[in-house]
Design an enzyme around this catalytic site. Sequence first.
Site, mmCIF file in Angstrom:
data_model
loop_
_atom_site.group_PDB
_atom_site.id
_atom_site.type_symbol
_atom_site.label_atom_id
_atom_site.label_comp_id
_atom_site.label_asym_id
_atom_site.label_seq_id
_atom_site.Cartn_x
_atom_site.Cartn_y
_atom_site.Cartn_z
ATOM 1 N N ARG A 311 0.864 -1.185 0.000
ATOM 2 C CA ARG A 311 0.000 0.000 0.000
ATOM 3 C C ARG A 311 0.903 1.239 0.000
ATOM 4 O O ARG A 311 1.931 1.255 0.672
ATOM 5 C CB ARG A 311 -0.897 0.009 1.237
ATOM 6 C CG ARG A 311 -1.950 -1.101 1.248
ATOM 7 C CD ARG A 311 -2.851 -0.975 2.462
ATOM 8 N NE ARG A 311 -3.952 -1.906 2.462
ATOM 9 C CZ ARG A 311 -3.930 -3.098 3.065
ATOM 10 N NH1 ARG A 311 -2.857 -3.493 3.703
ATOM 11 N NH2 ARG A 311 -4.982 -3.892 3.008
ATOM 12 N N ARG A 347 0.795 -0.855 -5.125
ATOM 13 C CA ARG A 347 -0.542 -0.400 -5.502
ATOM 14 C C ARG A 347 -0.548 1.124 -5.517
ATOM 15 O O ARG A 347 -0.025 1.754 -4.602
ATOM 16 C CB ARG A 347 -1.567 -0.914 -4.501
ATOM 17 C CG ARG A 347 -2.970 -0.482 -4.857
ATOM 18 C CD ARG A 347 -3.984 -1.002 -3.896
ATOM 19 N NE ARG A 347 -3.913 -0.312 -2.620
ATOM 20 C CZ ARG A 347 -4.659 -0.633 -1.573
ATOM 21 N NH1 ARG A 347 -5.489 -1.659 -1.658
ATOM 22 N NH2 ARG A 347 -4.574 0.032 -0.446
ATOM 23 N N ASN A 472 -11.293 -7.443 1.212
ATOM 24 C CA ASN A 472 -11.778 -6.525 2.260
ATOM 25 C C ASN A 472 -12.890 -5.651 1.698
ATOM 26 O O ASN A 472 -13.941 -5.481 2.311
ATOM 27 C CB ASN A 472 -10.651 -5.629 2.762
ATOM 28 C CG ASN A 472 -9.494 -6.420 3.318
ATOM 29 O OD1 ASN A 472 -9.664 -7.575 3.690
ATOM 30 N ND2 ASN A 472 -8.322 -5.818 3.359
ATOM 31 N N ASP A 473 -12.628 -5.096 0.535
ATOM 32 C CA ASP A 473 -13.661 -4.271 -0.096
ATOM 33 C C ASP A 473 -14.690 -5.124 -0.826
ATOM 34 O O ASP A 473 -15.870 -4.766 -0.860
ATOM 35 C CB ASP A 473 -13.021 -3.275 -1.070
ATOM 36 C CG ASP A 473 -12.503 -2.049 -0.330
ATOM 37 O OD1 ASP A 473 -13.241 -1.532 0.530
ATOM 38 O OD2 ASP A 473 -11.366 -1.629 -0.579
ATOM 39 N N ARG A 483 -17.184 -1.909 6.153
ATOM 40 C CA ARG A 483 -16.120 -2.660 6.836
ATOM 41 C C ARG A 483 -15.654 -1.982 8.107
ATOM 42 O O ARG A 483 -14.947 -2.564 8.913
ATOM 43 C CB ARG A 483 -14.937 -2.910 5.875
ATOM 44 C CG ARG A 483 -14.295 -1.654 5.375
ATOM 45 C CD ARG A 483 -13.381 -1.907 4.191
ATOM 46 N NE ARG A 483 -12.018 -2.214 4.582
ATOM 47 C CZ ARG A 483 -10.985 -2.229 3.741
ATOM 48 N NH1 ARG A 483 -11.179 -1.978 2.452
ATOM 49 N NH2 ARG A 483 -9.778 -2.512 4.152
ATOM 50 N N CYS A 520 -5.403 -10.742 -1.832
ATOM 51 C CA CYS A 520 -4.636 -9.958 -0.864
ATOM 52 C C CYS A 520 -5.507 -9.358 0.236
ATOM 53 O O CYS A 520 -5.044 -8.543 1.022
ATOM 54 C CB CYS A 520 -3.815 -8.874 -1.554
ATOM 55 S SG CYS A 520 -4.836 -7.643 -2.365
HETATM 56 C C1 PEP Z 1 -8.911 -5.040 -0.079
HETATM 57 O O1 PEP Z 1 -9.833 -4.250 -0.280
HETATM 58 O O2 PEP Z 1 -9.074 -6.265 0.088
HETATM 59 C C2 PEP Z 1 -7.520 -4.556 0.010
HETATM 60 C C3 PEP Z 1 -6.532 -5.399 0.140
HETATM 61 O O3 PEP Z 1 -7.321 -3.215 -0.036
HETATM 62 P P1 PEP Z 1 -7.517 -2.241 1.231
HETATM 63 O O4 PEP Z 1 -7.707 -3.089 2.444
HETATM 64 O O5 PEP Z 1 -6.326 -1.392 1.299
HETATM 65 O O6 PEP Z 1 -8.762 -1.490 0.858
HETATM 66 MG MG MG Z 2 -9.460 -2.241 -0.973
#
Ligand code: PEP
Ligand code: MG
Length: 598
Positions: A311, A347, A472-473, A483, A520
């Site tokens: 990141r 990223r 995650n998103d 989240r 990821c």
């Molecule tokens: C995700 O969204 O899974 C991700 C890895 O990005 P971030 O957690 O930084 O939004």
């Molecule tokens: Mg994300």
Amino acid sequence: MGPMQMSTSPESSGGGELRKTGIAACQGIAIGRAYIVDRRQLKVPKRHIDKDEVEGEIERFTRAIEASGRQLEKIKQKIEEREKDHYAIITAHQLILRDDHVIGAATQHIREEFINAEWALRRSVEQIKSVFDAVEDDYFRERRSDVDFVGERVLRNLLGRDSRVTPPPDAIVIAHDLSPADTAVLYRAAVAGIATDVGGKTSHTAIIARGYSTPAVVGTEDLTNHVGRDDLVIVDGTEGVVIINPDPETVTQYRERGRLEIAAGIARLSRSAEPAVTRDGVQVELLANLDHLNEASVAVSYGADGVGLCRTEYHFMASEELPSEQDHFAYATDVMKAMGSRPVTFRTLDLGADKISEQHMEPHDEANPALGLRSLRLCLTDSMRPVFRSQLRGLLRASAHGQMRLMFPMISGLEELRAAKDFLADVQGELRSEGVAFDEDLPVGIMIEMPSAALVADHLAKYVDFFSIGTNDLIQYTIAVDRMNELVSYLYAPLHPALLRLIQSVVVAAKDRGIPVSICGEMAGDPLVAPVLLGLGLRTLSMHAVAMPDVKDAICCARVEDVEALAKQVLQLESATEVRQAAVAFTNERKLARERKQ
Ligand code: PEP
Ligand code: MG
């Protein structure tokens, strides 16, 4: 009492321990004294002053204006000439700092109404904003936020604080909420643990806490109502419990548990050089998620094969001044150097939503920030393009010095992908014409973190070199569950059948096109989930490094044939609960089988 300290007296003080449960965000036990941070809003203290205080108040106000002017000048010096739009914005902010309607009016309020500088400033800012509001012109409406931005900066200087928090080492930080940038600062301040009212397991604050291995519990709902400054607090980040004013026996118990957890961690670390290979000999690539350069050495010590997600926004948010092209270059080359010859996936900036960089971004009010101007969308706005360009230039230049891969976040579909690639091509063309070296074969991939992208992954696969599934998103947008919101965290289910179907279709799309696919999101670091992911066809998992030993364990006691059968089974199940039960049963069976063999 510092400006960040709450003055309310806690309900809990006066004997007897109090336990609050929340969400386990980073494992580990921390015991220490509470340091309370209130980050909700900059509150404007309002106070009437005496006549003989007027001159002193005006002097204080003038000093805050001068400090703000110096900060803006510094930012400007950092911006390269090329970044004309941004340069112009800062110049406009400097002009506001000299504007009589804002500054002169505030001084007048102090002098004539006998009010303190903060209050006077707020009044003049509100007045000028209401004048802009009345004008039917977009240009003037936009200037409204400029006035706000400058007002906020002066207010911070008046209150004698920037956006940083400064707890003593070994403190337990108790907050309603923390920004990811705060969390990174806390690590540097060497705090022992963190506990917050709000947040979920995959909120960025929790992710940063894991990156720094700081025991953390989030989503306790009302913890801040129960803790007073300097209360003794235990944070049990493994079980998600916070104990306020614990009894001596409880402290002894937790000290012992802490020692055992550290010993187990050391044992896990000793196996880090072993490869992640299934019982039938299939190798799984384990990559690390990095949020900061410091974490690279941790990733190497845990045996990471490379970085699946680096990141870049925390590096951006942590710096007082806008990072220059050279800063981006240096950050990328430092990370690649720290990772040896291993590949590193950078990223591009994913700012917005909860990742706000107050010092570098125009504030924008949005009803739904997670669905709003964030990430790539933000980078492609006119005002952010210069910032994005300097990041891409820095990263591209660094690509000549290591094994880099570049990844765009938050791609919703083909239009956005094209826009991002066009912008990248433009920056590449610029570098070529300047004769600046970069990797012409740089692999360019995207995150799949929206259902729309997952559903058209077959189309997207034609135009990129790799996919990385950001669950995650993807979970947030698929289940419509914020989240960061602890009130709906019970719905945040990585093993929801809808998620499994989306992941499966992305893996199939990537395989059909012959491009690599990894995952990821945080679920990749859950040893219970790993067999399901392998069964769905994933062979590359990227996670925070500390999770690697347990995931490796899960991989090493499974066979591909069995995980495929598991995936087939769970894809037929109707609910997340059933899928979880099946995953638990699978893991328990493997463990039993291994113990029998030993
Ligand atoms: C995700 O969204 O899974 C991700 C890895 O990005 P971030 O957690 O930084 O939004
Ligand atoms: Mg994300």
